[in-house]
Write an enzyme that holds these catalytic residues in place. Structure first.
Site, PDB file in Angstrom:
ATOM      1  N   CYS A 131       7.212 -12.040  29.020  1.00 32.74           N
ATOM      2  CA  CYS A 131       8.298 -13.022  29.078  1.00 32.74           C
ATOM      3  C   CYS A 131       9.666 -12.367  29.143  1.00 32.74           C
ATOM      4  CB  CYS A 131       8.212 -13.964  27.876  1.00 32.74           C
ATOM      5  SG  CYS A 131       7.991 -13.114  26.292  1.00 32.74           S
ATOM      6  N   SER A 161       8.630 -18.641  19.161  1.00 30.76           N
ATOM      7  CA  SER A 161       7.551 -19.256  19.944  1.00 30.76           C
ATOM      8  C   SER A 161       6.795 -18.226  20.753  1.00 30.76           C
ATOM      9  CB  SER A 161       8.119 -20.337  20.878  1.00 30.76           C
ATOM     10  OG  SER A 161       9.165 -19.823  21.675  1.00 30.76           O
ATOM     11  N   HIS A 251      14.522 -16.716  24.852  1.00 29.62           N
ATOM     12  CA  HIS A 251      14.821 -15.313  24.600  1.00 29.62           C
ATOM     13  C   HIS A 251      16.208 -14.978  25.163  1.00 29.62           C
ATOM     14  CE1 HIS A 251      10.862 -14.903  23.214  1.00 29.62           C
ATOM     15  NE2 HIS A 251      10.317 -14.156  24.161  1.00 29.62           N
TER      16      HIS A 251
END
Length: 345
Positions: A131, A161, A251
């Site tokens: 990610c 998360s 993020h």
């Protein structure tokens, strides 16, 4: 979108990313003939609604993929290593959201806005990058194409998360405990090889994943290796420090990049603003810059705080934010699935 309908499997259907994948398949009206939702034995039997129909989640086994044409995996690396080869043998194209195959030289590592052309090289499995890597390369790819990149230094501020729904629950529980004056007992974070756990509420934990022999965590080394592979340049010097912070979704990354050639800031701004899947939010005079609260729930990568470095003529500093469960995982995978669907028509 394709008019052909496909038999699709989602492995890890009850997890945080799996839920997002299912939601996107419905929202995007993906051409599905048969949908099979798979999970661990523990979560099997869970009921999930999709397009007004209730589906029962089944346990994922090597025999789960008969007739499946596209399989989206997001149930952990060991599950992917075990089951993805069986899915390929059954005739499915697998889009894997784990670390299992990312650095396999025969497996394309794909961010659609950067290197979708690599999809055609697959041998049954296409890897979704980490990610934090996805948002980094989406923002830097136009700079690599125009100027070349010699060095990247990135510090991440990553949402809980990314460690799953249990980590979200733990952060919320710890926050309530701390505000109520109760003792905070950590149980989940950091995820690593040791039993030691740390409070995430009102804290920052400079560890994501297990520490490696070189002192970096696996998350940091993922960013190093994957960035070079996706941008197609092993000579780029990459170093990362990855930190978990008490944010649910989104993020954030502080990035310093050294370009190989001189640049003009206005051209850099134009390149980033015109990059596919990237939104430039850079108006410091109005205090406008990317925020996790703004990025959450949106598919784009947001970039701002652009400024020339004070100590290096070709140095550039920027701030990159994206929803780690969407562009950082589910949306990237669904984008690849849509491309495959068109190619398989």
């Amino acid at each position: 979108m394709s008019q052909k309908l496909f038999n699709v499997a989602v492995v890890g259907a009850t997890g945080a990313v799996g839920e997002q994948i299912i939601g996107l398949l419905e929202k995007r009206d993906f051409p599905i003939n048969e949908l099979k939702l798979l999970s661990s034995a523990r979560s099997a039997g869970t009921r999930i609604m999709f397009k007004g129909k209730e589906y029962t989640v089944e346990e994922a086994t090597p025999d789960s993929f008969k007739g499946i044409e596209i399989a989206l995996f997001s149930a952990g690396g060991e599950v992917s290593k075990l089951l993805a080869p069986h899915a390929v043998e059954s005739g499915a194209v697998c889009i894997d959201n784990t670390n299992a195959f990312r650095m396999d030289p025969e497996t394309p590592l794909v961010v659609p806005e950067v290197n979708m052309d690599k999809v055609s090289e697959h041998k049954g499995i296409i890897a979704n990058p980490n990610c934090s890597t996805i948002q980094l390369v989406a923002a830097l790819a136009p700079l690599q194409d125009r100027y070349g990149i010699s060095r990247i230094i990135v510090s991440t501020y990553q949402a809980v998360s990314g460690a799953g729904t249990r980590a979200i629950d733990e952060m919320l529980r710890q926050t309530r405990e701390a505000l109520d004056g109760h003792d905070v007992i950590p149980d989940i974070l950091p995820v690593g090889s040791l039993p030691v756990k740390h409070q995430i509420a009102f804290n920052a934990i400079p560890q994501i994943d297990k520490f490696q022999d070189n002192g970096y965590t696996l998350e940091e080394m993922k960013m190093v290796r994957e960035t070079k592979k996706i941008l197609g340049d092993d000579s780029i010097e990459v170093t990362a420090t990855c930190v978990r912070i008490p944010v649910v979704y989104g993020h954030s990354e502080s990035v310093y990049v050294e370009l190989k050639n001189d640049y003009e800031m206005e051209e850099v701004r134009k390149l980033i603003a015109e990059a596919p899947g990237v939104t430039l939010v850079d108006d410091p005079a109005s205090q406008l810059y990317p925020l996790a609260t703004i990025a959450a729930g949106k598919p784009d990568v947001f970039v701002g705080r652009l400024r020339r470095d004070l100590g290096h003529a070709r140095g550039l500093n920027l701030w990159i934010v994206s929803d780690n469960l969407l562009k950082g995982a589910a949306w990237n995978a669904v984008q690849i699935a849509e491309y495959i669907a068109i190619e398989m028509e």
